[in-house]
Write an enzyme that holds these catalytic residues in place. Structure first.
Site, PDB file in Angstrom:
ATOM      1  N   TYR A  27       0.844  -1.193   0.000  1.00  0.00           N
ATOM      2  CA  TYR A  27       0.000   0.000   0.000  1.00  0.00           C
ATOM      3  C   TYR A  27       0.881   1.245   0.000  1.00  0.00           C
ATOM      4  O   TYR A  27       0.743   2.137   0.818  1.00  0.00           O
ATOM      5  CB  TYR A  27      -0.938  -0.029   1.212  1.00  0.00           C
ATOM      6  CG  TYR A  27      -2.208   0.795   1.033  1.00  0.00           C
ATOM      7  CD1 TYR A  27      -3.199   0.381   0.156  1.00  0.00           C
ATOM      8  CD2 TYR A  27      -2.395   1.989   1.729  1.00  0.00           C
ATOM      9  CE1 TYR A  27      -4.354   1.125  -0.024  1.00  0.00           C
ATOM     10  CE2 TYR A  27      -3.545   2.741   1.567  1.00  0.00           C
ATOM     11  CZ  TYR A  27      -4.527   2.306   0.685  1.00  0.00           C
ATOM     12  OH  TYR A  27      -5.671   3.041   0.512  1.00  0.00           O
ATOM     13  N   SER A  29       3.242   3.960  -2.803  1.00  0.00           N
ATOM     14  CA  SER A  29       2.956   4.979  -3.815  1.00  0.00           C
ATOM     15  C   SER A  29       1.954   4.445  -4.850  1.00  0.00           C
ATOM     16  O   SER A  29       0.880   5.012  -5.053  1.00  0.00           O
ATOM     17  CB  SER A  29       4.259   5.405  -4.482  1.00  0.00           C
ATOM     18  OG  SER A  29       4.012   6.295  -5.531  1.00  0.00           O
ATOM     19  N   GLN A  30       2.264   3.346  -5.508  1.00  0.00           N
ATOM     20  CA  GLN A  30       1.354   2.789  -6.509  1.00  0.00           C
ATOM     21  C   GLN A  30       0.195   2.035  -5.842  1.00  0.00           C
ATOM     22  O   GLN A  30      -0.944   2.130  -6.287  1.00  0.00           O
ATOM     23  CB  GLN A  30       2.109   1.840  -7.454  1.00  0.00           C
ATOM     24  CG  GLN A  30       3.040   2.541  -8.426  1.00  0.00           C
ATOM     25  CD  GLN A  30       2.301   3.394  -9.451  1.00  0.00           C
ATOM     26  OE1 GLN A  30       1.199   3.096  -9.876  1.00  0.00           O
ATOM     27  NE2 GLN A  30       2.928   4.493  -9.844  1.00  0.00           N
ATOM     28  N   ASP A  85      10.720  -3.395  -5.816  1.00  0.00           N
ATOM     29  CA  ASP A  85      11.266  -4.390  -6.746  1.00  0.00           C
ATOM     30  C   ASP A  85      12.256  -5.339  -6.078  1.00  0.00           C
ATOM     31  O   ASP A  85      12.285  -6.524  -6.368  1.00  0.00           O
ATOM     32  CB  ASP A  85      11.928  -3.671  -7.929  1.00  0.00           C
ATOM     33  CG  ASP A  85      10.904  -2.879  -8.726  1.00  0.00           C
ATOM     34  OD1 ASP A  85       9.889  -3.475  -9.130  1.00  0.00           O
ATOM     35  OD2 ASP A  85      11.097  -1.662  -8.909  1.00  0.00           O
ATOM     36  N   VAL A  87      12.403  -6.544  -3.109  1.00  0.00           N
ATOM     37  CA  VAL A  87      11.900  -7.563  -2.163  1.00  0.00           C
ATOM     38  C   VAL A  87      10.975  -8.585  -2.836  1.00  0.00           C
ATOM     39  O   VAL A  87      10.563  -9.558  -2.227  1.00  0.00           O
ATOM     40  CB  VAL A  87      11.169  -6.946  -0.935  1.00  0.00           C
ATOM     41  CG1 VAL A  87      11.955  -5.803  -0.327  1.00  0.00           C
ATOM     42  CG2 VAL A  87       9.765  -6.481  -1.277  1.00  0.00           C
ATOM     43  N   HIS A 110       6.063  -2.907 -13.055  1.00  0.00           N
ATOM     44  CA  HIS A 110       7.400  -2.696 -13.621  1.00  0.00           C
ATOM     45  C   HIS A 110       7.949  -4.094 -13.903  1.00  0.00           C
ATOM     46  O   HIS A 110       7.698  -5.023 -13.131  1.00  0.00           O
ATOM     47  CB  HIS A 110       8.265  -1.932 -12.622  1.00  0.00           C
ATOM     48  CG  HIS A 110       9.700  -1.732 -13.029  1.00  0.00           C
ATOM     49  ND1 HIS A 110      10.070  -1.351 -14.308  1.00  0.00           N
ATOM     50  CD2 HIS A 110      10.853  -1.852 -12.329  1.00  0.00           C
ATOM     51  CE1 HIS A 110      11.399  -1.246 -14.356  1.00  0.00           C
ATOM     52  NE2 HIS A 110      11.891  -1.548 -13.173  1.00  0.00           N
ATOM     53  N   ASP A 193      13.015   1.956 -19.025  1.00  0.00           N
ATOM     54  CA  ASP A 193      12.815   2.634 -17.741  1.00  0.00           C
ATOM     55  C   ASP A 193      14.148   2.807 -17.014  1.00  0.00           C
ATOM     56  O   ASP A 193      14.479   3.902 -16.543  1.00  0.00           O
ATOM     57  CB  ASP A 193      11.842   1.825 -16.879  1.00  0.00           C
ATOM     58  CG  ASP A 193      11.479   2.540 -15.592  1.00  0.00           C
ATOM     59  OD1 ASP A 193      10.718   3.530 -15.673  1.00  0.00           O
ATOM     60  OD2 ASP A 193      11.956   2.145 -14.516  1.00  0.00           O
ATOM     61  N   GLU A 229      21.310  29.653 -11.514  1.00  0.00           N
ATOM     62  CA  GLU A 229      21.607  29.367 -12.926  1.00  0.00           C
ATOM     63  C   GLU A 229      21.509  27.877 -13.241  1.00  0.00           C
ATOM     64  O   GLU A 229      20.963  27.497 -14.271  1.00  0.00           O
ATOM     65  CB  GLU A 229      23.022  29.840 -13.297  1.00  0.00           C
ATOM     66  CG  GLU A 229      23.118  31.271 -13.733  1.00  0.00           C
ATOM     67  CD  GLU A 229      22.085  31.677 -14.785  1.00  0.00           C
ATOM     68  OE1 GLU A 229      21.800  30.882 -15.717  1.00  0.00           O
ATOM     69  OE2 GLU A 229      21.554  32.794 -14.667  1.00  0.00           O
TER      70      GLU A 229
HETATM   71  P1  NAD Z   1       6.604   1.735  -2.297  1.00  0.00           P
HETATM   72  O1  NAD Z   1       7.946   1.527  -1.692  1.00  0.00           O
HETATM   73  O2  NAD Z   1       5.996   3.101  -2.315  1.00  0.00           O
HETATM   74  O3  NAD Z   1       5.536   0.772  -1.590  1.00  0.00           O
HETATM   75  C1  NAD Z   1       5.788  -0.574  -1.325  1.00  0.00           C
HETATM   76  C2  NAD Z   1       4.904  -1.043  -0.173  1.00  0.00           C
HETATM   77  O4  NAD Z   1       5.201  -2.409   0.082  1.00  0.00           O
HETATM   78  C3  NAD Z   1       5.133  -0.301   1.133  1.00  0.00           C
HETATM   79  O5  NAD Z   1       3.880   0.042   1.690  1.00  0.00           O
HETATM   80  C4  NAD Z   1       5.873  -1.309   2.007  1.00  0.00           C
HETATM   81  O6  NAD Z   1       5.593  -1.175   3.395  1.00  0.00           O
HETATM   82  C5  NAD Z   1       5.338  -2.602   1.488  1.00  0.00           C
HETATM   83  N1  NAD Z   1       6.271  -3.708   1.714  1.00  0.00           N
HETATM   84  C6  NAD Z   1       7.626  -3.668   1.602  1.00  0.00           C
HETATM   85  N2  NAD Z   1       8.157  -4.875   1.853  1.00  0.00           N
HETATM   86  C7  NAD Z   1       7.118  -5.681   2.135  1.00  0.00           C
HETATM   87  C8  NAD Z   1       7.025  -7.042   2.460  1.00  0.00           C
HETATM   88  N3  NAD Z   1       8.116  -7.793   2.552  1.00  0.00           N
HETATM   89  N4  NAD Z   1       5.792  -7.564   2.671  1.00  0.00           N
HETATM   90  C9  NAD Z   1       4.701  -6.783   2.568  1.00  0.00           C
HETATM   91  N5  NAD Z   1       4.718  -5.477   2.271  1.00  0.00           N
HETATM   92  C10 NAD Z   1       5.912  -4.942   2.051  1.00  0.00           C
HETATM   93  O7  NAD Z   1       6.683   1.125  -3.784  1.00  0.00           O
HETATM   94  P2  NAD Z   1       6.200   1.788  -5.163  1.00  0.00           P
HETATM   95  O8  NAD Z   1       7.078   2.942  -5.494  1.00  0.00           O
HETATM   96  O9  NAD Z   1       4.729   1.943  -5.130  1.00  0.00           O
HETATM   97  O10 NAD Z   1       6.595   0.620  -6.196  1.00  0.00           O
HETATM   98  C11 NAD Z   1       5.824  -0.552  -6.336  1.00  0.00           C
HETATM   99  C12 NAD Z   1       6.012  -1.089  -7.741  1.00  0.00           C
HETATM  100  O11 NAD Z   1       5.506  -0.129  -8.684  1.00  0.00           O
HETATM  101  C13 NAD Z   1       7.456  -1.342  -8.140  1.00  0.00           C
HETATM  102  O12 NAD Z   1       7.478  -2.454  -9.002  1.00  0.00           O
HETATM  103  C14 NAD Z   1       7.822  -0.075  -8.912  1.00  0.00           C
HETATM  104  O13 NAD Z   1       8.868  -0.267  -9.846  1.00  0.00           O
HETATM  105  C15 NAD Z   1       6.507   0.200  -9.628  1.00  0.00           C
HETATM  106  N6  NAD Z   1       6.306   1.578 -10.076  1.00  0.00           N
HETATM  107  C16 NAD Z   1       6.396   2.588  -9.183  1.00  0.00           C
HETATM  108  C17 NAD Z   1       6.129   3.890  -9.603  1.00  0.00           C
HETATM  109  C18 NAD Z   1       6.096   5.016  -8.597  1.00  0.00           C
HETATM  110  O14 NAD Z   1       5.502   6.017  -8.899  1.00  0.00           O
HETATM  111  N7  NAD Z   1       6.665   4.916  -7.411  1.00  0.00           N
HETATM  112  C19 NAD Z   1       5.822   4.154 -10.947  1.00  0.00           C
HETATM  113  C20 NAD Z   1       5.718   3.084 -11.848  1.00  0.00           C
HETATM  114  C21 NAD Z   1       5.966   1.798 -11.380  1.00  0.00           C
HETATM  115 MG    MG Z   2      10.376   5.319 -14.980  1.00  0.00          MG
HETATM  116 MG    MG Z   3      12.057   3.031 -12.599  1.00  0.00          MG
HETATM  117 MG    MG Z   4      19.983  32.708 -17.492  1.00  0.00          MG
END
Ligand code: NAD
Ligand code: MG
Ligand code: MG
Ligand code: MG
Ligand code: MG
Ligand code: MG
Length: 332
Positions: A27, A29-30, A85, A87, A110, A193, A229
């Protein structure tokens, strides 16, 4: 140049997901954005988030009853992996693989762990990607505003023969088909990416800004001038490029600036810089970068921690903190 095919609202059928239980793992960012958008699209969602931590609290505040990954996977027809990614391999082996239903759908935002064979799914599963091309908080906000962040979709395994339509339906559920959906492969998404963030967006940009700043300061100019700048103005220039390409930027800057661009740009990004870009890409394609990053995580991230500390101690970061504190309109 062949134009890529785009998919929009009428190309996707949300009813393919009706009656399916979708588990969103993580839960962050994504994760929060996908879970809330899918729920608001009328779908049946469960959230897995480990307890402790702010994201667990946020999930509860948002009205979820978060469960463990293993518990969510057992109940789910569709498992969407939104864990960090680095974990995912461990969680796949310990909690997902032993519990996932036969013929379920396994999806990612991803391609890293599939592309670099950290996760090898069983052949009965559909394996797909729905990757929003924007940060999670925007995925949620734009959905609430009736808009949508464009998405990439990809199919790695098509056990059901419906994998692409399922990916499009999911993209619709999170608002992606409002912005437009583009089909890719796990390899293309992952490699481009990583290349983008290393060469241009994060790696290249940070070093370009800092090197410009340090060159001016070493020549005796005031650090505050150098900061404006070489860092502050980057946003103003990038906004123009984002809105109207190099043309709009060149229209807006003086002809002197434009002449300087033509005279000096290629002295900074030289043929040897481009050769190095090709080598960075080769390290991504061969899996060397991925292996190094996974190894770095296995050994407690010594290099990562040292670099993060070094960058935070750069003069430009200290000057920036001071100057930005006077600019109240810059978001905290
Ligand atoms: P994040 O770090 O914001 O969230 C990950 C969540 O997983 C956290 O709430 C964390 O507490 C939980 N977590 C971590 N380890 C755990 C475990 N062992 N068991 C259970 N829960 C656990 O991650 P994110 O940035 O949302 O990225 C998630 C995926 O989305 C990745 O594959 C990333 O590459 C992809 N992605 C992210 C974005 C982005 O905007 N951040 C954009 C495109 C794709
Ligand atoms: Mg990217
Ligand atoms: Mg990336
Ligand atoms: Mg200038
Ligand atoms: Mg970060
Ligand atoms: Mg001009």
């Amino acid at each position: 140049m062949k134009e890529a095919k785009m998919y929009y609202e009428s190309d996707a059928d949300l009813s393919l997901l009706k009656g399916k239980t979708i588990a969103v793992l993580g839960y962050g960012s994504q994760g929060h954005a996908h879970a809330l958008n899918l729920k608001d699209s009328g779908l049946n969602v469960i959230v897995a988030q480990r307890s402790g931590g702010d994201n667990y609290k946020k999930a509860v505040e948002d009205g979820w009853k978060p469960v463990s990954v293993a518990e969510a996977v057992k109940q789910a027809d569709w498992v969407h992996v939104l864990l960090p990614d680095e974990v995912q391999k461990k969680v796949w082996e310990e909690d997902i693989k032993p519990n996932i239903k036969k013929n379920a759908i396994l999806s990612f935002a991803h391609g890293f762990n599939i592309r670099f064979k950290q996760i090898i799914p069983t052949p009965d599963l559909d394996v797909i990607m729905i990757a929003p091309k924007g940060p999670g908080h925007l995925v949620r906000r734009q959905y609430e505003e009736g808009k949508g962040v464009p998405c990439l979709i990809a199919v790695e395994q098509n056990a059901s023969d419906k994998a692409k339509d399922l990916a499009l339906a999911y993209a619709k559920g999170i608002g992606g088909t409002r912005g437009g959906v583009l089909e890719t492969t796990f390899a293309e998404e992952t490699e481009t990416d990583l290349f983008g963030e290393q060469v241009v967006l994060c790696g290249g940009l940070v070093e370009l800004i800092n090197s410009g700043f340090e060159t001016l300061v070493a020549a005796g100019y005031q650090p505050e001038i150098a900061y404006f700048e070489c860092l502050h103005e980057v946003k103003l220039i990038v906004d123009l490029i984002f809105e109207g390409g190099f043309g709009k930027m060149n229209y807006s800057v003086s002809d002197t600036a434009e002449y300087g661009e033509y005279v000096s740009g290629k002295r900074i990004i030289t043929d040897s810089t481009k050769e190095e870009m090709k080598k960075v890409l080769a390290d991504i394609q061969s899996g060397k970068f991925a292996n190094n990053w996974l190894e770095e995580n296995r050994t407690g991230r010594p290099f990562f921690k040292k670099e993060r500390k070094d960058v935070s101690e750069r003069t430009i970061e200290k000057v920036g903190v001071r100057l930005r504190s006077k600019m109240s309109w810059i978001k905290k």
